[in-house]
Motif scaffolding. Sequence first.
Motif, short mmCIF file in Angstrom:
data_model
loop_
_atom_site.label_atom_id
_atom_site.label_comp_id
_atom_site.label_asym_id
_atom_site.label_seq_id
_atom_site.Cartn_x
_atom_site.Cartn_y
_atom_site.Cartn_z
N GLY A 214 0.81 -1.22 0.00
CA GLY A 214 0.00 0.00 0.00
C GLY A 214 0.84 1.26 0.00
N GLN A 215 1.96 1.24 0.70
CA GLN A 215 2.85 2.41 0.75
C GLN A 215 3.64 2.59 -0.54
N CYS A 216 3.84 1.51 -1.29
CA CYS A 216 4.65 1.56 -2.50
C CYS A 216 3.85 1.87 -3.75
N ARG A 217 2.56 1.76 -3.67
CA ARG A 217 1.73 2.03 -4.85
C ARG A 217 1.80 3.49 -5.22
N VAL A 218 1.91 3.72 -6.50
CA VAL A 218 1.90 5.08 -7.01
C VAL A 218 0.46 5.44 -7.30
N PRO A 219 -0.03 6.55 -6.78
CA PRO A 219 -1.43 6.91 -7.06
C PRO A 219 -1.62 7.23 -8.54
N PHE A 220 -2.62 6.63 -9.13
CA PHE A 220 -2.91 6.84 -10.54
C PHE A 220 -4.22 7.58 -10.76
N GLY A 221 -4.68 8.29 -9.77
CA GLY A 221 -5.90 9.06 -9.92
C GLY A 221 -7.10 8.18 -10.15
N GLU A 222 -7.85 8.48 -11.17
CA GLU A 222 -9.09 7.78 -11.44
C GLU A 222 -8.94 6.65 -12.46
N LEU A 223 -7.72 6.22 -12.72
CA LEU A 223 -7.54 5.12 -13.66
C LEU A 223 -8.16 3.85 -13.09
N PRO A 224 -8.71 3.01 -13.95
CA PRO A 224 -9.27 1.75 -13.43
C PRO A 224 -8.15 0.88 -12.87
N ARG A 225 -8.53 0.05 -11.91
CA ARG A 225 -7.53 -0.84 -11.30
C ARG A 225 -6.99 -1.80 -12.35
N GLY A 226 -5.72 -2.04 -12.28
CA GLY A 226 -5.10 -2.98 -13.21
C GLY A 226 -3.92 -3.64 -12.53
N ILE A 227 -3.19 -4.38 -13.30
CA ILE A 227 -2.02 -5.07 -12.78
C ILE A 227 -0.85 -4.10 -12.74
N ILE A 228 -0.17 -4.05 -11.61
CA ILE A 228 1.01 -3.20 -11.45
C ILE A 228 2.23 -4.08 -11.74
N THR A 229 3.10 -3.58 -12.62
CA THR A 229 4.32 -4.32 -12.95
C THR A 229 5.47 -3.72 -12.16
N MET A 230 6.18 -4.58 -11.42
CA MET A 230 7.38 -4.18 -10.70
C MET A 230 8.56 -4.87 -11.36
N HIS A 231 9.66 -4.16 -11.47
CA HIS A 231 10.85 -4.73 -12.09
C HIS A 231 11.74 -5.38 -11.03
N VAL A 232 12.31 -6.51 -11.40
CA VAL A 232 13.15 -7.29 -10.48
C VAL A 232 14.59 -7.22 -10.97
N VAL A 233 15.49 -6.83 -10.06
CA VAL A 233 16.92 -6.82 -10.35
C VAL A 233 17.58 -7.81 -9.42
N VAL A 234 18.35 -8.73 -9.98
CA VAL A 234 19.08 -9.69 -9.18
C VAL A 234 20.48 -9.13 -8.97
N GLN A 235 20.88 -9.08 -7.72
CA GLN A 235 22.22 -8.57 -7.38
C GLN A 235 22.92 -9.62 -6.53
N PRO A 236 24.26 -9.64 -6.58
CA PRO A 236 24.96 -10.62 -5.73
C PRO A 236 24.78 -10.28 -4.27
N SER A 237 24.84 -11.29 -3.43
CA SER A 237 24.70 -11.04 -2.00
C SER A 237 25.84 -10.18 -1.51
N VAL A 238 25.65 -9.48 -0.39
CA VAL A 238 26.62 -8.54 0.16
C VAL A 238 27.93 -9.25 0.49
N ALA A 239 27.87 -10.43 1.08
CA ALA A 239 29.08 -11.16 1.46
C ALA A 239 29.94 -11.45 0.23
N LYS A 240 29.30 -11.88 -0.86
CA LYS A 240 30.03 -12.19 -2.08
C LYS A 240 30.64 -10.92 -2.67
N ALA A 241 29.89 -9.83 -2.68
CA ALA A 241 30.38 -8.57 -3.23
C ALA A 241 31.58 -8.07 -2.44
N LYS A 242 31.54 -8.17 -1.11
CA LYS A 242 32.66 -7.72 -0.29
C LYS A 242 33.91 -8.56 -0.56
N THR A 243 33.75 -9.86 -0.71
CA THR A 243 34.88 -10.74 -1.00
C THR A 243 35.52 -10.37 -2.33
#
Length: 118
Positions: A71-100
């Motif tokens: 609910g906090q992450c939704r961007v208000p779209f005014g009076e647009l009808p409800r639809g599917i929200i697409t979120m993009h996924v980025v895979v990043q290496p874990s912190v331990a691996k990046a530090k090594t």
Amino acid sequence: MPEEDLVELKFRLYDGSDIGPFRYSPASTVATLKERIVTEWPKDKKISPKGANDIKLINAGKILENNKTVGQCRVPFGELPRGIITMHVVVQPSVAKAKTEKKIDEAPRKHICSCSIL
């Protein structure tokens, strides 16, 4: 919770394919979304997260924090009808691996210089 209060989300992967759509309560956290993404991740992908900490979710150009709710992450779209929200996924290496890897890259290097003065 009434059906119309649920938020429908799908998750766009690096190659343009999607996971979902799934319906979530506005009270669901981003951490919950990431856990679901890891469990639903297609097995045939070259790049895959080892856990929820390897994923960043982006919605409307903003990286979402784990403790925020849908609910906090939704961007208000005014009076647009409800639809599917697409979120993009980025895979990043874990912190331990990046530090090594960083420590290896930052190891002192010996430079050999042969100079002659004429």
